[in-house]
Design a protein around this motif. Structure first.
Motif, PDB file in Angstrom:
ATOM      1  N   GLY A 139       0.782  -1.227   0.000  1.00 43.71           N
ATOM      2  CA  GLY A 139       0.000   0.000   0.000  1.00 43.71           C
ATOM      3  C   GLY A 139       0.812   1.275   0.000  1.00 43.71           C
ATOM      4  N   ASP A 140       2.098   1.190  -0.370  1.00 47.96           N
ATOM      5  CA  ASP A 140       2.966   2.362  -0.373  1.00 47.96           C
ATOM      6  C   ASP A 140       3.137   2.914  -1.788  1.00 47.96           C
ATOM      7  OD1 ASP A 140       3.428   2.204   2.374  1.00 47.96           O
ATOM      8  OD2 ASP A 140       5.100   0.809   2.113  1.00 47.96           O
ATOM      9  N   ASP A 141       2.970   4.219  -1.939  1.00 46.88           N
ATOM     10  CA  ASP A 141       3.202   4.848  -3.236  1.00 46.88           C
ATOM     11  C   ASP A 141       4.674   4.817  -3.600  1.00 46.88           C
ATOM     12  OD1 ASP A 141       0.535   5.436  -3.641  1.00 46.88           O
ATOM     13  OD2 ASP A 141       0.681   7.421  -2.733  1.00 46.88           O
ATOM     14  N   LYS A 142       5.525   4.976  -2.596  1.00 48.71           N
ATOM     15  CA  LYS A 142       6.960   4.951  -2.828  1.00 48.71           C
ATOM     16  C   LYS A 142       7.618   4.051  -1.783  1.00 48.71           C
ATOM     17  CE  LYS A 142       7.564   9.332  -5.250  1.00 48.71           C
ATOM     18  NZ  LYS A 142       8.445  10.528  -5.410  1.00 48.71           N
ATOM     19  N   LEU A 143       8.810   3.574  -2.105  1.00 50.19           N
ATOM     20  CA  LEU A 143       9.494   2.587  -1.275  1.00 50.19           C
ATOM     21  C   LEU A 143      10.409   3.254  -0.241  1.00 50.19           C
ATOM     22  CD1 LEU A 143      10.158  -0.506  -0.898  1.00 50.19           C
ATOM     23  CD2 LEU A 143      12.171  -0.065  -2.315  1.00 50.19           C
ATOM     24  N   THR A 144      10.275   2.822   1.000  1.00 49.41           N
ATOM     25  CA  THR A 144      11.236   3.123   2.061  1.00 49.41           C
ATOM     26  C   THR A 144      11.935   1.804   2.392  1.00 49.41           C
ATOM     27  OG1 THR A 144       9.761   4.830   2.933  1.00 49.41           O
ATOM     28  CG2 THR A 144      11.565   4.111   4.337  1.00 49.41           C
ATOM     29  N   TYR A 145      13.281   1.809   2.405  1.00 44.39           N
ATOM     30  CA  TYR A 145      14.010   0.535   2.398  1.00 44.39           C
ATOM     31  C   TYR A 145      15.301   0.649   3.188  1.00 44.39           C
ATOM     32  CZ  TYR A 145      16.774  -3.315   0.264  1.00 44.39           C
ATOM     33  OH  TYR A 145      17.549  -4.426   0.034  1.00 44.39           O
ATOM     34  N   TYR A 146      15.608  -0.425   3.933  1.00 46.30           N
ATOM     35  CA  TYR A 146      16.924  -0.614   4.540  1.00 46.30           C
ATOM     36  C   TYR A 146      17.486  -1.934   4.043  1.00 46.30           C
ATOM     37  CZ  TYR A 146      20.562  -1.977   7.772  1.00 46.30           C
ATOM     38  OH  TYR A 146      21.762  -2.412   8.277  1.00 46.30           O
ATOM     39  N   GLY A 147      18.662  -1.884   3.404  1.00 49.41           N
ATOM     40  CA  GLY A 147      19.319  -3.091   2.927  1.00 49.41           C
ATOM     41  C   GLY A 147      20.743  -3.156   3.424  1.00 49.41           C
ATOM     42  N   ALA A 148      21.181  -4.343   3.850  1.00 54.23           N
ATOM     43  CA  ALA A 148      22.535  -4.550   4.349  1.00 54.23           C
ATOM     44  C   ALA A 148      23.301  -5.465   3.406  1.00 54.23           C
ATOM     45  CB  ALA A 148      22.506  -5.165   5.749  1.00 54.23           C
ATOM     46  N   SER A 149      24.577  -5.160   3.158  1.00 54.31           N
ATOM     47  CA  SER A 149      25.479  -5.987   2.373  1.00 54.31           C
ATOM     48  C   SER A 149      24.891  -6.276   0.992  1.00 54.31           C
ATOM     49  CB  SER A 149      25.814  -7.263   3.143  1.00 54.31           C
ATOM     50  OG  SER A 149      26.928  -7.903   2.585  1.00 54.31           O
TER      51      SER A 149
END
Length: 498
Positions: free
Chosen positions: A203-213
Motif C-alpha cells: 500500500g505504499d506509493d513509494k518505497l522506504t528501504y533498509y538493505g545490508a550488504s
C-alpha cells in the motif's frame, strides 16, 4: 569463502537493463508495468504469526516475461507500527546474503530498529525468491554440504584442485537435477522487480528501504529500475557493482585480512596469549592454519574433522561482529594449545546455517544459485587458480578460500548476466550509503564507490569494526539513519561517525 554470510562466496551483483533516465518526471510513482496489474493490485491477507508479528504471502510471476505463467509465493512478515495515527508506511528490509531470510531477520531484530522507526513504520521483511519460505531452491543434502565445506579450498597441488572441481561440479549438478525450473529466475534482477510488487501490495506509493550488504545491491538495483518509486533508501555495507566477480572476491579477501589485523591489535592490547604484537598474532594464526592443513583438528561437537577450510570459516564468522572477538580468542587458544577445533567448528556451522542435527537451511543453495546467474565468473579451474594466486599475495590467510568458493559456477547450467556496469539511478531522490571503515565482508571503498556512482548518493561513514553499521549500537549512525528514513533528509555527504 564458502557461502560467506550476507555477501556470499561469489558476491551476487549484476546490472540489468530497464533503468530510467534522469529527464523523466519523478514526482509520482511509475505506472504499473503492462500485464502485471493483477500482481500490483493484490491485497495481502495478514495473519497473526506470534509475538506481535503478522505474516502473509505475496504472489509474483516466476518469469516476468510470461506473467500468465507459473507463480512464486514471496513470504512476508511485518511488525506493525506502534503509533498507527502517525504511521508513514512500510520500511522494507533485506539482511543480505544472497540467501538470507528477511523473515527471520525481522523476527530477530525488528524491535531493535530505532524508536522513531518503530513508531512510524511497519518493519517488514521478506524472503527473496528461492530463499527460505519463498519457493526455496534446494539442491544438496546435509552430508553433501558437509563434504563441500570441508574440502580443501586452498589447494596445494593438482590433485586437491581436481577435488575442488569435483565438489563444485556435483553441487551444480544437484541444483540442475532438483531446481532446474527456478535457476534462471532467482537472480537479483527479478528479486528487485519483486520488491516493487511488494511496495504496491503493502500500500505504499513509494518505497522506504533498509538493505545490508548484498541487500545494498538489491536496493541499488531497485533504484536503477524504479527511480521514481523511491522515498528513502539506506544501503548499509555497500558493494561495488562495477567490479568483476573475481575482483570482488579478491577485495573481499583483503577486507577479512584487514579485520583480522584489527582483531590481532585488540588481542595484544588485552594481553594476547598467542602473540605480543599484531604481526606475531597474525603470523601465529597463519601457522595454525598451515598445521591444520596437514593434520585437521578434532572436535567434541561431532565426529567431523575440523579441516583448514572449516577453521578459516570459523575465523571469518568471528570477524563479522566485534562482540565475537573474545570467542575467536578462546577458539584460537583451544586450537593452538589443545588441537581442539570445537569452537571453530561451531562458528563455521553458524556461518553456513548448519543445524545440530546435520541439516542446513537453504542459505547455501540459494546463495550459489543467485551468485552464479548474477555475474559472469571464470569458466575453468585454471582461471580460478590464477585469481586465487593473485588474492593470496595480498590476503594470504583468506584469499584462496574466498576465490575458490565460487567454483560451482564453472559448471552452472544457467547462463549468467552481462558484464557489470555502474548503477546510477538517475532521477532518484537522495539515497544514503553507509560504509564501515574496517568492514571484513564489504570493504569500505565499495561504499565510497557506490555513493559516487549513484546520481543522488550520499555517503555516511562509520569509523569502526564489524560488518555493516546500523543496528550495531552507535548512536550517531542510528540517529542519522533514522532521521533520514523519517524525514527523507539525509545527513551531509561525507559525515563520519565514531
Amino acid at each position: 569463502m564458502r557461502a560467506v554470510k550476507y555477501i556470499g562466496v561469489a558476491t551476487a551483483l549484476a546490472l540489468a537493463a530497464a533503468g530510467c533516465n534522469g529527464d523523466e518526471d519523478t514526482a509520482s510513482p511509475s505506472a504499473v508495468p503492462a500485464g502485471l496489474e493483477s500482481f500490483y493490485e493484490q491485497k495481502p491477507s495478514w495473519k497473526d504469526c506470534e509475538d506481535g508479528f503478522e505474516c502473509t504471502t505475496v504472489e509474483v510471476p516466476l518469469d516476468y516475461s510470461k506473467p500468465s505463467g507459473d507463480k512464486l509465493g514471496i513470504s512476508v512478515i511485518r511488525l506493525p507500527a506502534q503509533d498507527s495515527s502517525d504511521r508513514i508506511g512500510s520500511l522494507l528490509t533485506n539482511p543480505g546474503g544472497p540467501g538470507g531470510s528477511g523473515v527471520d531477520f525481522v523476527r530477530q531484530v525488528g524491535r531493535a530498529f530505532g524508536a522513531d522507526l518503530r513508531n512510524r513504520f511497519d518493519i517488514v521483511g521478506f524472503d527473496p525468491r528461492g530463499v527460505a519460505g519463498s519457493d526455496p531452491v534446494r539442491c544438496n543434502t546435509g552430508a553433501q554440504l558437509d563434504d563441500f565445506f570441508s574440502t580443501d579450498a586452498s589447494p596445494d597441488d593438482e590433485q586437491e584442485t581436481r577435488a575442488l572441481g569435483t565438489e563444485g561440479e556435483e553441487f551444480a549438478q544437484n541444483c540442475e537435477t532438483k531446481a532446474a525450473d527456478k535457476l534462471p529466475h532467482v537472480g537479483t534482477v527479478n528479486a528487485a522487480r519483486d520488491m516493487d510488487v511488494l511496495r504496491a501490495a503493502l500500500g505504499d506509493d513509494k518505497l522506504t528501504y533498509y538493505g545490508a550488504s548484498y541487500g545494498t545491491y538489491l536496493g541499488a538495483f531497485y533504484a536503477e529500475q524504479f527511480p521514481k518509486n523511491i522515498r528513502a533508501l539506506v544501503l548499509d555495507g555497500a558493494v561495488d557493482p562495477t567490479l568483476s566477480s573475481t575482483e570482488l572476491l579478491i577485495e573481499q579477501a583483503k577486507g577479512f585480512e584487514t579485520a583480522l589485523r584489527a582483531f590481532a591489535e585488540d588481542c595484544v592490547a588485552n594481553g594476547c596469549p598467542f602473540g605480543d604484537s599484531a604481526d606475531a598474532v597474525v603470523t601465529r594464526i597463519g601457522d595454525l592454519l598451515d598445521d591444520i592443513d596437514k593434520k585437521p583438528l578434532t572436535s567434541t561437537r561431532d565426529d567431523r574433522e575440523v579441516t583448514e577450510s572449516l577453521a578459516v570459516m570459523g575465523i571469518a564468522r568471528s570477524l563479522y561482529v566485534k562482540e565475537y572477538w573474545p570467542v575467536l580468542r578462546q577458539a584460537l587458544t583451544k586450537a593452538i594449545n589443545d588441537s581442539d577445533g570445537t569452537i571453530l567448528l561451531g562458528l563455521a556451522d553458524e556461518m553456513v546455517d548448519r543445524k545440530a542435527d546435520g541439516t542446513y537451511s537453504n542459505q547455501t543453495d540459494a546463495n550459489m544459485a543467485v551468485n552464479c546467474v548474477d555475474k559472469p565468473t571464470p569458466q575453468n579451474l585454471a582461471a580460478y587458480g590464477k585469481a586465487a594466486a593473485e588474492a593470496e599475495k595480498s590476503a594470504p590467510r583468506f584469499g584462496p578460500f574466498v576465490v575458490w568458493g565460487g567454483v560451482p559456477c564453472v559448471y552452472w547450467p544457467t547462463q549468467s548476466a552481462p558484464e557489470p556496469k555502474p548503477l546510477t539511478a538517475n532521477g532518484a531522490d537522495p539515497i544514503l550509503v553507509v560504509g564501515t571503515t574496517r568492514d571484513p565482508a564489504t570493504p569500505y571503498k565499495w561504499s565510497e564507490n557506490l555513493a559516487d556512482q549513484l546520481s543522488s548518493g550520499v555517503l555516511l561513514t562509520f569509523e569502526g569494526d564489524g560488518h555493516t553499521a546500523y543496528l550495531q549500537g552507535n548512536a550517531c549512525i542510528t540517529n542519522a539513519v533514522d532521521d533520514y528514513l523519517v524525514t527523507t533528509d539525509p545527513p551531509k555527504n561525507g559525515t563520519t561517525c565514531r
